[in-house]
Each structure stands twice: as structure tokens, then as C-alpha cells.
Enzyme design. Structure first.
Site, mmCIF file in Angstrom:
data_model
loop_
_atom_site.group_PDB
_atom_site.id
_atom_site.type_symbol
_atom_site.label_atom_id
_atom_site.label_comp_id
_atom_site.label_asym_id
_atom_site.label_seq_id
_atom_site.Cartn_x
_atom_site.Cartn_y
_atom_site.Cartn_z
ATOM 1 N NE ARG A 36 -4.235 -1.771 1.719
ATOM 2 C CZ ARG A 36 -5.130 -2.222 2.588
ATOM 3 N NH1 ARG A 36 -4.975 -1.974 3.866
ATOM 4 N NH2 ARG A 36 -6.176 -2.899 2.168
ATOM 5 C CE LYS A 198 -22.155 -15.347 6.194
ATOM 6 N NZ LYS A 198 -22.304 -14.487 7.372
ATOM 7 N N GLY A 351 -11.325 -8.224 -1.196
ATOM 8 C CA GLY A 351 -10.165 -8.550 -0.378
ATOM 9 C C GLY A 351 -9.625 -9.952 -0.613
ATOM 10 N N GLY A 374 -14.001 -3.578 0.346
ATOM 11 C CA GLY A 374 -15.362 -3.063 0.478
ATOM 12 C C GLY A 374 -15.667 -1.955 -0.526
HETATM 13 P P1 ADP Z 1 -14.001 -11.190 -1.418
HETATM 14 O O1 ADP Z 1 -13.239 -10.754 -0.195
HETATM 15 O O2 ADP Z 1 -13.098 -11.459 -2.581
HETATM 16 O O3 ADP Z 1 -15.123 -10.246 -1.764
HETATM 17 P P2 ADP Z 1 -15.668 -12.946 0.133
HETATM 18 O O4 ADP Z 1 -15.200 -12.278 1.372
HETATM 19 O O5 ADP Z 1 -17.055 -12.767 -0.280
HETATM 20 O O6 ADP Z 1 -14.679 -12.604 -1.085
HETATM 21 O O7 ADP Z 1 -15.498 -14.523 0.288
HETATM 22 C C1 ADP Z 1 -14.274 -15.144 0.533
HETATM 23 C C2 ADP Z 1 -14.458 -16.369 1.374
HETATM 24 O O8 ADP Z 1 -15.392 -17.259 0.782
HETATM 25 C C3 ADP Z 1 -13.162 -17.146 1.507
HETATM 26 O O9 ADP Z 1 -12.746 -17.113 2.845
HETATM 27 C C4 ADP Z 1 -13.543 -18.552 1.064
HETATM 28 O O10 ADP Z 1 -12.977 -19.566 1.864
HETATM 29 C C5 ADP Z 1 -15.034 -18.549 1.205
HETATM 30 N N1 ADP Z 1 -15.652 -19.596 0.396
HETATM 31 C C6 ADP Z 1 -15.510 -19.823 -0.922
HETATM 32 N N2 ADP Z 1 -16.153 -20.938 -1.301
HETATM 33 C C7 ADP Z 1 -16.714 -21.462 -0.194
HETATM 34 C C8 ADP Z 1 -17.489 -22.614 0.078
HETATM 35 N N3 ADP Z 1 -17.799 -23.470 -0.885
HETATM 36 N N4 ADP Z 1 -17.890 -22.823 1.350
HETATM 37 C C9 ADP Z 1 -17.562 -21.966 2.321
HETATM 38 N N5 ADP Z 1 -16.837 -20.851 2.145
HETATM 39 C C10 ADP Z 1 -16.400 -20.609 0.900
HETATM 40 MG MG MG Z 2 -13.670 -10.954 1.888
#
Ligand code: ADP
Ligand code: MG
Length: 394
Positions: A36, A198, A351, A374
Site C-alpha cells: 500500500r 455469502k 479482499g 469493500g
Molecule cells: P471477497 O473478499 O473477494 O469479496 P468474500 O469475502 O465474499 O470474497 O469470500 C471469501 C471467502 O469465501 C473465503 O474465505 C472462502 O474460503 C469462502 N468460500 C468460498 N467458497 C466457499 C465454500 N464453498 N464454502 C464456504 N466458504 C467458501
Molecule cells: Mg472478503
């Protein structure tokens, strides 16, 4: 709606006040990752090249919540930044107050001062106008290069711009150009890949991209809520029962917009959610009772490949599986490679997705890896970020 940048204003003899994102990981007083700090260098160097200019930098670090926490001091950042620039950085004892105001006024051409952690004052996150005004009074022009906090209306990101001319730095400008480009006029075919844990956190971005994308790949933990909504069995996979109706509506909406949705057709499953659990292939959409969907399978990856290969624009947010566990990292790795190989414009935000791309060493082959988790998500939801909104229009 293009925003003015440091290129669009005269910075000669200016005392530039710049908000950066120096929220770096620090362990025992040592910076473990300075990405960063490096990301802010182009703007910093550009400002210092302008005749007669001096620079005051400010940032938050961690979550001190309005109290002074010595372990969250920005001193290590001043030292590292000084090394990177080959000059010594003046470290302020605070970010407001008479002493800081005095030191700011006395800065000489080419000198750089770093203010102490903004969040040592509760007024920062409260976007207190008096506090914002005090910050603004330190400089003659405000530059915001902290995209990662642009979705928060804080004193140093939003409030301040009501008191001083505010423009974007190069990092901010690049984020707006790529993320804005995806939303405003994506070259088609436009493929969105949305994964992660989610549905509840991704529904906004899914709805926004439904209006724009040619195809949407839905993977990761959130895919099972969609599969269940379609009547499939999902074993013990992650499920948000409150979002079954939302998922069903989204699929209907996609059909009416003629957006192709790609959901997992096969899976890698585990018997328990642990790092050491073995991966078993389930060669069907339905998952047997007791099994947990952890990653997408090879058939699903072939469907992803067929659309990503053809794409002129790709945006990716959210891992395809539990990539932190080596046995379930394959889907995310392969999709990352497909995105890296794609000849179209490629953007990754979020992230964990960015962490995955970095872990695989692929960030150099992606056009834009967003620096905001975010913030990039909110941007892709089509929301106007408060820290961007207040910057001057061109
Ligand atoms: P980002 O930070 O890229 O926006 P998220 O925070 O929404 O992504 O999601 C990342 C998390 O989703 C990771 O910790 C990953 O382990 C989890 N994840 C991905 N696939 C699954 C799954 N099938 N079951 C449970 N958790 C999952
Ligand atoms: Mg995340």
C-alpha cells in the site's frame, strides 16, 4: 463524470495535503507488507516534482477507535516511506493541533510530513466538520489517493473536501477508470464472476451486474443457496435459507434480461470443513447428504473457460471455493489463470479474491487489481462512493 486529478490542477508552490491508504500490516513495529505504501508512490513523486511544492500525508492505521494506541502509530510507515523515497520524512506527533499547524506552515519546498494516525481521534470516523476543517487548514490543495476508504464518509475522505479544493491521485484515478469502465461501457461479451462466502454480501453487486453483463458465473459458498433454490440437494454446504427467495428472483430476473447464469455443475466436496479434509469429486449438480461443497469441479471450470476465453471484459469478485485450503484451491486458481489469459479488459476486486490472485502470482497479468475490498464492491454495486463524490468534476 470524470473527476479532476493532480494532472488537472496547478501544484506549483502548493502545500499538498494527501490522504493515502497506509493501513499496512504491522507486527512488533515492523511492516510485513508495504504494497500500500508503494501504491501511493506515483502520486507522491509527481507532487514532489512540482516546483515549490511540499507534501503533508495522512492515513489511518488499524482500529484504535478514537484512542491513542502507540502500537498503531504511523511511525514505521514514515521510516519505510523515507527509505523508498530516499529522503527523511518528518513525523508529526498528531494530525491536528497548534504544533502540527505550525509545522505544516513551515514546510519547505520538497519536504514531506506524515501526520499521526487519523483514527486516534474519534472525530475522524464521525466525519466531524470541525475536525475536517482543521485538517483542511493544513494544506492548500487536497488530494485523495485512498480508494480503500472512499466508501466511508470520514473527515479525511469526505468532510475535508467541503473546505478545500479536492482532486484524485493516480491510484484513485485508475480505480475509477477501470471500475467505472466496467459499469459504464463494458465491451461485450462482458463476463462477471461472482463468488465468495455469502449471497447476502453479494446480492447488490449481482443485481448491478445483471443489468450489464452477458454472462455471470456464480461460484463459491453462495452458489449453494442458488442451487437449493432451483430444487437441488446441497448436503451440508453453506446455505442462507433467508435468501432462497432472493436467489430465485435473481435467477428469474437474469432469464428476463437474457443474461446467462453459470452455476456449479459438479463439485469438490469434503466430509468436514477442515484444512486436512480430502477432496472428493461429485460429478453431478446434486450433493450427497452429509457432504460439504468446497470448490467447483472440472465440468464447471470448462463452462467458465468457454465464456472467459471469449470475453472482452471480465470482472471477478469472490473466490470459487475455499482457496485457503490447498485441497480446495484449484477452482479459484484455474479461474485466476483464465482471467490472466483473457485478452479482454480484466478487473479483480474484493479482499479475498485479490489475496488469491496475489498468492498465485498472477496480479501482473490482470489489467486492474483493485486496492479496495469493500470500496470496490460498493463501487460495482453502482453506488456513488462518498470520498469520490466530493472530488472536483473535470
Ligand atoms: P471477497 O473478499 O473477494 O469479496 P468474500 O469475502 O465474499 O470474497 O469470500 C471469501 C471467502 O469465501 C473465503 O474465505 C472462502 O474460503 C469462502 N468460500 C468460498 N467458497 C466457499 C465454500 N464453498 N464454502 C464456504 N466458504 C467458501
Ligand atoms: Mg472478503
Amino acid at each position: 463524470m470524470a473527476k479532476k486529478t493532480v494532472n488537472d490542477i496547478d501544484l506549483k508552490n502548493a502545500r499538498v495535503l494527501m490522504r493515502a491508504d497506509f493501513n499496512v500490516p504491522v507486527k512488533n513495529g515492523r511492516i510485513t507488507d508495504d504494497t500500500r505504501i508503494r501504491a501511493a508512490l506515483p502520486t507522491i513523486k509527481y507532487i514532489l516534482k512540482q516546483k515549490g511544492s511540499s507534501l503533508i500525508l495522512m492515513s489511518h492505521l488499524g482500529r484504535p477507535k478514537g484512542t491513542i494506541k502507540p502500537e498503531l502509530s504511523l511511525k514505521p510507515v514514515a521510516a519505510r516511506l523515507g527509505n523508498l523515497l530516499g529522503i527523511s520524512i518528518i513525523m508529526a506527533s498528531d494530525c491536528v493541533g497548534d504544533e502540527v499547524a505550525e509545522k505544516s506552515k513551515n514546510l519547505k519546498s520538497g519536504e514531506v510530513m506524515l501526520l499521526e494516525n487519523l483514527r486516534f481521534h474519534a472525530e475522524e470516523e464521525k466525519n466531524d466538520p470541525d475536525f475536517a476543517k482543521q485538517l483542511a487548514s493544513l494544506g492548500t490543495i487536497f488530494v485523495n489517493d485512498a480508494f480503500g476508504t472512499a466508501h466511508r464518509a470520514h473527515a479525511s475522505t469526505e468532510g475535508i473536501a467541503h473546505f478545500i479544493t479536492a482532486v484524485a491521485g493516480f491510484l484513485m484515478e485508475k480505480e475509477i477508470r477501470f471500475l467505472g469502465g466496467v459499469l459504464e461501457n463494458p465491451e461485450k461479451p462482458f463476463v462477471a464472476i461472482i463468488g465468495g462466502a455469502k449471497v447476502s454480501t453479494k446480492i447488490g453487486v449481482l443485481e448491478s451486474l445483471l443489468k450489464r453483463a452477458t454472462s455471470i458465473v456464480i461460484g463459491g459458498g453462495m452458489a449453494y443457496t442458488f442451487l437449493k433454490a432451483q430444487g437441488h440437494s446441497i448436503g451440508k454446504s453453506l446455505i442462507e435459507n433467508d435468501f432462497l427467495k432472493t436467489a430465485e428472483n435473481l435467477l428469474k430476473h437474469a432469464a428476463s434480461e437474457e443474461v446467462r447464469i453459470i452455476l456449479p455443475q459438479d463439485h469438490l466436496v469434503a466430509s468436514e470443513f477442515t484444512e486436512t479434509a480430502g477432496a472428493e469429486l461429485v460429478d453431478s449438480i446434486d450433493i450427497p447428504d452429509g457432504k460439504i461443497g468446497m470448490d467447483v469441479g472440472p465440468k464447471t471450470l470448462e463452462s467458465c473457460r468457454s465464456v472467459i476465453e471469449q470475453a472482452k471484459t471480465v470482472v471477478w469478485n469472490g473466490p470459487m471455493g475455499v482457496f485457503e485450503f490447498d485441497n480446495f484451491a484449484k477452482g479459484t486458481l484455474e479461474v485466476a489463470e483464465m482471467v490472466a489469459d483473457c485478452r479482454g479488459t480484466t478487473v479483480v476486486g474484493g479482499g479475498d479474491s485479490v489475496a488469491a490472485v496475489n498468492k498465485f502470482g498472477l496480479s501482473g497479468r490482470i489489467d486492474h487489481v483493485s486496492t479496495g475490498g469493500g470500496a470496490s464492491l460498493e463501487f460495482l454495486e453502482g453506488r456513488e462512493l462518498p470520498g469520490i463524490k466530493v472530488l472536483e468534476e473535470k
